[in-house]
Enzyme design. Structure first.
Site, PDB file in Angstrom:
ATOM      1  CE1 TYR A 174      -1.428  -6.858  -2.704  1.00 52.50           C
ATOM      2  CE2 TYR A 174      -0.453  -4.946  -3.793  1.00 52.50           C
ATOM      3  CZ  TYR A 174      -0.601  -5.752  -2.677  1.00 52.50           C
ATOM      4  OH  TYR A 174       0.067  -5.435  -1.521  1.00 52.50           O
ATOM      5  CG  MET A 225       1.381   0.245  -4.362  1.00 55.05           C
ATOM      6  SD  MET A 225       2.040   1.607  -3.368  1.00 55.05           S
ATOM      7  CE  MET A 225       1.141   1.366  -1.828  1.00 55.05           C
ATOM      8  CG  HIS A 230       3.969   1.211   0.270  1.00 52.10           C
ATOM      9  ND1 HIS A 230       2.782   0.666   0.702  1.00 52.10           N
ATOM     10  CD2 HIS A 230       3.961   2.496   0.694  1.00 52.10           C
ATOM     11  CE1 HIS A 230       2.083   1.593   1.338  1.00 52.10           C
ATOM     12  NE2 HIS A 230       2.780   2.711   1.343  1.00 52.10           N
ATOM     13  CG  ASP A 231       1.558  -2.672  -0.394  1.00 57.25           C
ATOM     14  OD1 ASP A 231       1.702  -1.599   0.215  1.00 57.25           O
ATOM     15  OD2 ASP A 231       0.699  -2.833  -1.292  1.00 57.25           O
ATOM     16  CB  THR A 232       6.741  -6.599  -0.071  1.00 58.17           C
ATOM     17  OG1 THR A 232       7.474  -5.588  -0.769  1.00 58.17           O
ATOM     18  CG2 THR A 232       5.522  -7.017  -0.890  1.00 58.17           C
TER      19      THR A 232
END
Ligand SMILES: *[C@@H]1O[C@H](CO)[C@@H](O)[C@H](O)[C@H]1NC(C)=O
Ligand SMILES: *[C@@H]1O[C@H](CO)[C@@H](O)[C@H](O)[C@H]1NC(C)=O
Ligand SMILES: *[C@@H]1O[C@H](CO)[C@@H](O)[C@H](O)[C@H]1NC(C)=O
Ligand SMILES: *[C@@H]1O[C@H](CO)[C@@H](O)[C@H](O)[C@H]1NC(C)=O
Ligand SMILES: *[C@@H]1O[C@H](CO)[C@@H](O)[C@H](O)[C@H]1NC(C)=O
Ligand SMILES: *[C@@H]1O[C@H](CO)[C@@H](O)[C@H](O)[C@H]1NC(C)=O
Ligand SMILES: *[C@@H]1O[C@H](CO)[C@@H](O)[C@H](O)[C@H]1NC(C)=O
Ligand SMILES: *[C@@H]1O[C@H](CO)[C@@H](O)[C@H](O)[C@H]1NC(C)=O
Ligand SMILES: CC(=O)N[C@H]1CO[C@H](CO)[C@@H](O)[C@@H]1O
Length: 436
Positions: A174, A225, A230-232
Site C-alpha cells: 500500500y 494515507m 485521505h483514502d478512507t
C-alpha cells in the site's frame, strides 16, 4: 411503478450498494501496540534521538503539535462521535479555512506563508532562498521536527512510499506515505540542509523521542494515507485518533499544561463551496473555561504561522502570514500577546476554494519567478522579515515579468521534478512535458 415495487427496487439498490461498499471498505488496524511502541510496520526503526536541552518559554504555550487529517467537510467531522467528544475537551474553531485546493499547496502554505500558485499535487521543490517558519524558530533556538507516518527513513526524498499492507496481509502493498503531505521535504532550506533534514522524522522516531523526553517544541504530524482519511473515511480517521491521539492526551511527555495541540484538516471535500475545515485547539494550554466552546473568528492555515510568531515574539516571512485578513492569531493566544485580530464580515470572506490558476513559481500554466517577501511587513510576533541567504531583495512582486505558459513551450516550471526518476535525495529537475 407501484409503491411496493419502488420500495423493493430501492432496497435492492441500497443493499447492493452496501455490499459493494463493504467489500471495498478498509477497516482500521493499529500499526503498532501503541503510539509509543516502535514497529516494523513502519519499515525502519529509530536509530537516533533528538537532543533538545532547553525550553524556550512562549506567552501562551511552550509546545505546539499540529496534526493534519485530509479532505473532510466541516459538518462531517463535527457529527462524528470521536470528534464530538474531543470538542468537549478543547476549543472548536468554526471558521477555520484552508487556503486553496488541492492538498499539497495547503501544506506548503502552512510552512512558508504562500502556495506560490501551486494548484496540483505534483512533485516540486522550493529554492533555498525562500524562508519558512523553521528559520523563525531557529533564530530563537526553538526545537522542531516533523513526524511522517510510514515515511520509510529520516529525510526520505521520494514522491511516495509503498509498504506491505499491515492492515491486510493478503492485500497488495500500500502507498501509505506521500511527499505531498510533507511540506518540510519540499523546501530546500530544510531538506537540503544536512542538520535540518534529520528533523524530518518517522513515527518510530516519534516513539523514541517521546520516550526519551526530547519531543521538540514545534511539531508537525502527518498520519498515513489511510489514517488521515485521505483514502478512507472519517470513521477510519476517528479510530486512528482513538489509537494514537487519545492516549497521548494524558501523557505528560506529550501534553502538559503548556502544550497546544492543533487538530485540523488540509481542505474541505467539496470544492464547489467554501473551504472551512473542522479544527480543534486541544491540550493543556487551552484555558479550561474554553473547553467545549466555539470560536467563530476567521482563521486559515496562515493563522498557525502567525500564532506561533505571536507566541514566541518571532520574526515573520513577509508573505500571507502577515496579511491581517487571512492570518488572525488564535484568540486565546492573541489575548495573551496583545495582538489585535481583524473582524472579517461574513460577506467579505475571501474565496478559499480556488480552482482557477493564479500566477506563481509553482504553476507551469502561469509561471513567474519567486519574488522576495514584503520587507516592510509587520507580523504578529513583531520581529523583522526573515531574509535567507541567496535572496535578491530587488526581485519584488511588482517587478516580475508577466506570467509565461510553460506548457505551451512544452516545458514546466523549473521547480517541478519528475517523480519517476526520483528515488534518492538528489534533485533532478523536470524539464520536459513528461512530468511528473
Ligand atoms: C502490524 O500491524 C498489524 C495490524 O494491526 C498487527 O497485527 C501487527 O501486530 C503489527 N506488527 C507489529 C510488528 O507491530
Ligand atoms: C537508521 O539508519 C539506517 C542507516 O543509516 C537507515 O537506513 C535507517 O532508515 C535509519 N532509520 C531511520 C528511522 O531513519
Ligand atoms: C484483504 O485483501 C484481500 C485481497 O485484496 C481481500 O480479498 C480481502 O477481502 C481483504 N480482507 C479484508 C478483511 O478486507
Ligand atoms: C466557491 O464557493 C462559492 C460559495 O461560497 C461558490 O459560489 C463558488 O462557485 C465556489 N468556487 C469554486 C471555484 O468552486
Ligand atoms: C465547507 O465549508 C463551509 C463553510 O464555508 C461549511 O459550511 C461546510 O460545512 C463545509 N462543507 C460543505 C460540504 O459545505
Ligand atoms: C490579503 O488577503 C486577501 C484575501 O485573500 C487578498 O484579497 C489580498 O490580496 C491579500 N493581500 C496581499 C497583500 O497579498
Ligand atoms: C531565489 O532563488 C532562485 C534559484 O536560485 C532564483 O531563481 C530566484 O530568482 C531567487 N529569488 C529571489 C527573490 O531571490
Ligand atoms: C510542442 O510539442 C508539439 C508536439 O511534439 C509540437 O508540435 C510543438 O511544436 C512543440 N511546441 C514548442 C513551442 O516547441
Ligand atoms: C540519548 C538517549 O537517551 N537515547 C535513548 C532513547 O531511547 C532509546 C530507547 O527507545 C534508548 O535506546 C536510547 O539510548
Amino acid at each position: 411503478m407501484s409503491l411496493a415495487t419502488l420500495t423493493s427496487a430501492a432496497l435492492l439498490f441500497a443493499s447492493s450498494f452496501r455490499l459493494a461498499g463493504a467489500v471495498a471498505a478498509q477497516v482500521f488496524e493499529p500499526p503498532s501496540k501503541g503510539p509509543l511502541v516502535q514497529t516494523s510496520n513502519y519499515t525502519s526503526f529509530s536509530n537516533n534521538t533528538l537532543h533538545n536541552p532547553r525550553i524556550v518559554k512562549g506567552k501562551a504555550f511552550d509546545r505546539i503539535i499540529q496534526v493534519w487529517l485530509e479532505n473532510t467537510d466541516f459538518e462531517t467531522a463535527a457529527t462524528t462521535p470521536v470528534f464530538e467528544e474531543l470538542a468537549k475537551q478543547g476549543l472548536l474553531f468554526t471558521n477555520y479555512n484552508s487556503v486553496t485546493h488541492p492538498s499539497e499547496p495547503n501544506y506548503v502554505a502552512a510552512l512558508g506563508g504562500d502556495f506560490f500558485g501551486m494548484h496540483d499535487d505534483n512533485m516540486y521543490h522550493i529554492p533555498s532562498n525562500i524562508s519558512t517558519v523553521i528559520d523563525l524558530l531557529e533564530e530563537k533556538r526553538i526545537s522542531w521536527a516533523t513526524y511522517q507516518e510510514n515515511m520509510p527513513e529520516d529525510g526520505y526524498y521520494g514522491f511516495s512510499f509503498t509498504a506491505p499492507n499491515y492492515g491486510n496481509s493478503s492485500a497488495a502493498p500500500y502507498p501509505y506515505y506521500m511527499r505531498k503531505h510533507n511540506p518540510l521535504i519540499i523546501y530546500d532550506s530544510v531538506s537540503q540542509d544536512a542538520a535540518r533534514v534529520k528533523n524530518i522524522r518517522t513515527f518510530n522516531d516519534f516513539a523514541n523521542d517521546v520516550v526519551n523526553g526530547t519531543l521538540p517544541q514545534w511539531v508537525f504530524v502527518t498520519p498515513n494515507m489511510v489514517n488521515d482519511a485521505h483514502d478512507t473515511t472519517i470513521d477510519f480517521a476517528a479510530s486512528f485518533l482513538e489509537y494514537w491521539l487519545l492516549p497521548l492526551l494524558t501523557d505528560k511527555r506529550v501534553n502538559c499544561d503548556r502544550t497546544l495541540i492543533l487538530l485540523t484538516f488540509d481542505e474541505n471535500e467539496s470544492s464547489v463551496i467554501e473551504n472551512t475545515v473542522f479544527t480543534l485547539a486541544l491540550g493543556g494550554a487551552v484555558p479550561k473555561k474554553l473547553h467545549g466552546a466555539k470560536d467563530n473568528t476567521l482563521y486559515t492555515h496562515y493563522s498557525s504561522l502567525s500564532t506561533v510568531q505571536a507566541n514566541w515574539a518571532l520574526g515573520s516571512l513577509g508573505r500571507q502570514d502577515t496579511n491581517a485578513t487571512v492570518s488572525n492569531v488564535f484568540s486565546f493566544v492573541a489575548e495573551k500577546t496583545g495582538y489585535k485580530n481583524v473582524h472579517v464580515p461574513a460577506n467579505q470572506t475571501p474565496q478559499f476554494n480556488l480552482s482557477a490558476v493564479v500566477p506563481g513559481a509553482l504553476t507551469s500554466a502561469k509561471f513567474i519567478p519567486f519574488a522576495a517577501p514584503n520587507l516592510r511587513a509587520k507580523g504578529a510576533g513583531g520581529g523583522p522579515v526573515f531574509l535567507r541567504p541567496g535572496l535578491d531583495r530587488r526581485i519584488t512582486a511588482a517587478s516580475l515579468p508577466p506570467p509565461v505558459n510553460m506548457l505551451a513551450l512544452n516545458s514546466t516550471t523549473p521547480w517541478q521534478m519528475s517523480s519517476r526518476t526520483m528515488s534518492g535525495k538528489q534533485i533532478i529537475p523536470c524539464a520536459s512535458s513528461a512530468c511528473p
